[in-house]
Enzyme design. Structure first.
Site, mmCIF file in Angstrom:
data_model
loop_
_atom_site.group_PDB
_atom_site.id
_atom_site.type_symbol
_atom_site.label_atom_id
_atom_site.label_comp_id
_atom_site.label_asym_id
_atom_site.label_seq_id
_atom_site.Cartn_x
_atom_site.Cartn_y
_atom_site.Cartn_z
ATOM 1 N N ASP A 10 1.001 -1.069 0.238
ATOM 2 C CA ASP A 10 0.211 -0.238 0.082
ATOM 3 C C ASP A 10 1.289 1.136 0.069
ATOM 4 O OD1 ASP A 10 0.566 -0.577 2.330
ATOM 5 O OD2 ASP A 10 -0.798 0.375 3.487
ATOM 6 N N HIS A 241 9.366 1.188 9.008
ATOM 7 C CA HIS A 241 8.740 -0.577 8.891
ATOM 8 C C HIS A 241 8.843 -1.434 7.950
ATOM 9 C CE1 HIS A 241 6.011 0.866 12.987
ATOM 10 N NE2 HIS A 241 5.723 2.340 11.089
#
Length: 319
Positions: A10, A241
């Site tokens: 995403d 992340h």
């Protein structure tokens, strides 16, 4: 021989870092990128991924557009984290040559899994919706796609979008639960337990700014993201992340501690929806808890070698 991977993304700022690292890691063979809603709409994540592929000179890799919403509910975006465009409001052009293939992300995932049985690692950098949809197409998918590495969840630390829920689990709890409860594949959960304090600082930003065109591209989107994280971290920095998630596939030695537990995702609680719950009453050998005897074990990352990751990421992106 390089590890064949599908990168499901995403594409916001940290996801772009992860996609970039995948393309710059000789240990990995990226068979496809697939896009999903999450940080921003799937239209934007698809466009952001296409442009990144052009910047890194890889228009040859298939890009498949994926789910624009969760299995249940409507999307809820956070432009204050990644910017309205998902990439730090950096003002990038649109992709000129890379366009999505006709297949959906789920369809392409199933096709590649069948074409390369037992060979592909699925790297999920966003909600698990596309993989859940692929599983619905072919329930035997774990036979072909043996390993899933998911940047999501939070087993032993607080959430980041609610007090208990990590963003990618919260975006589609049903999708995450469907994937985590499916026996037959090995799942690594690279959650906030290790990603939230794996950070890049101002010195790292300057290093990228002084490097290659690709390094400057990544650097251009980071300030917006770093300003958001500054309040949380108490310094001009940001969490990496997705890049960490890709890194542990390319270099497993980055992982210094991991433990296996049954994990389920809360679906109904008003305050706890999206929480990833590890049953820590069990140990790594008994294979389940009395209440969750049919829940497969998930491999949860507990600690990583952050200096090793940082140098790996910067050295590969700056050149």
């Amino acid at each position: 021989m390089p590890i064949k991977v599908i990168v499901d993304t995403d594409t916001g700022v940290d996801d772009a870092m992860g996609c970039a690292l995948a393309l710059r890691s000789p240990e990995l063979d990226v068979l496809a990128f697939t896009s999903v809603f999450g940080n921003v709409s799937v239209e934007l994540t698809t466009e952001n991924t296409a442009y990144l592929m052009e910047v890194f000179g890889r228009p040859d890799i298939p890009l498949a557009k994926g789910a624009g919403r969760a299995l249940v509910g409507t999307p809820n975006y956070s432009p204050f984290v990644h910017g309205d465009d998902g990439v730090g409001n950096a003002g990038f052009d649109k992709a000129k040559t890379v366009k999505p293939v006709q297949q959906s992300a789920a369809e392409l995932t199933v096709e590649l899994g069948r074409k390369h049985p037992g060979e592909i690692t699925y790297i999920a950098l966003g909600p698990l919706t596309n993989l859940a949809l692929a599983l619905a197409i072919d329930p035997d998918l774990p036979k072909y796609l043996p390993r899933v590495v998911w940047m999501g969840g939070a087993a032993f630390v607080p959430g980041n979008v609610t007090p208990v829920a990590e963003a990618d689990a919260w975006h589609d709890p049903e999708g995450a639960q469907m994937v985590l409860q499916q026996a037959g594949w090995h799942i690594d959960m690279v959650g906030l337990d290790v990603t939230d304090d794996t950070i890049l600082v101002e010195e790292d930003l300057k290093r990228l700014e002084a490097g290659s065109a690709q390094g400057r591209y990544i650097a251009a989107m980071m300030p917006f993201y770093m300003r958001f994280y500054s309040a949380k971290l108490g310094q001009y920095a940001c969490a990496a992340h997705s890049a960490l998630t890709v890194a542990i596939v390319a270099d497993p030695a980055i992982v210094t501690r991991e433990e296996k537990y049954p994990v389920q995702v809360e679906l109904t609680g008003k305050l706890t929806r999206g929480m990833t719950i590890a049953d820590r009453r069990t140990n790594n050998s008994n294979g389940g808890s009395p209440e969750w005897k049919d829940t497969p074990l998930t491999n949860i990352l507990i600690d990583v070698d952050r200096p090793r990751f940082r140098e790996m990421f910067l050295s590969r992106i700056e050149t």
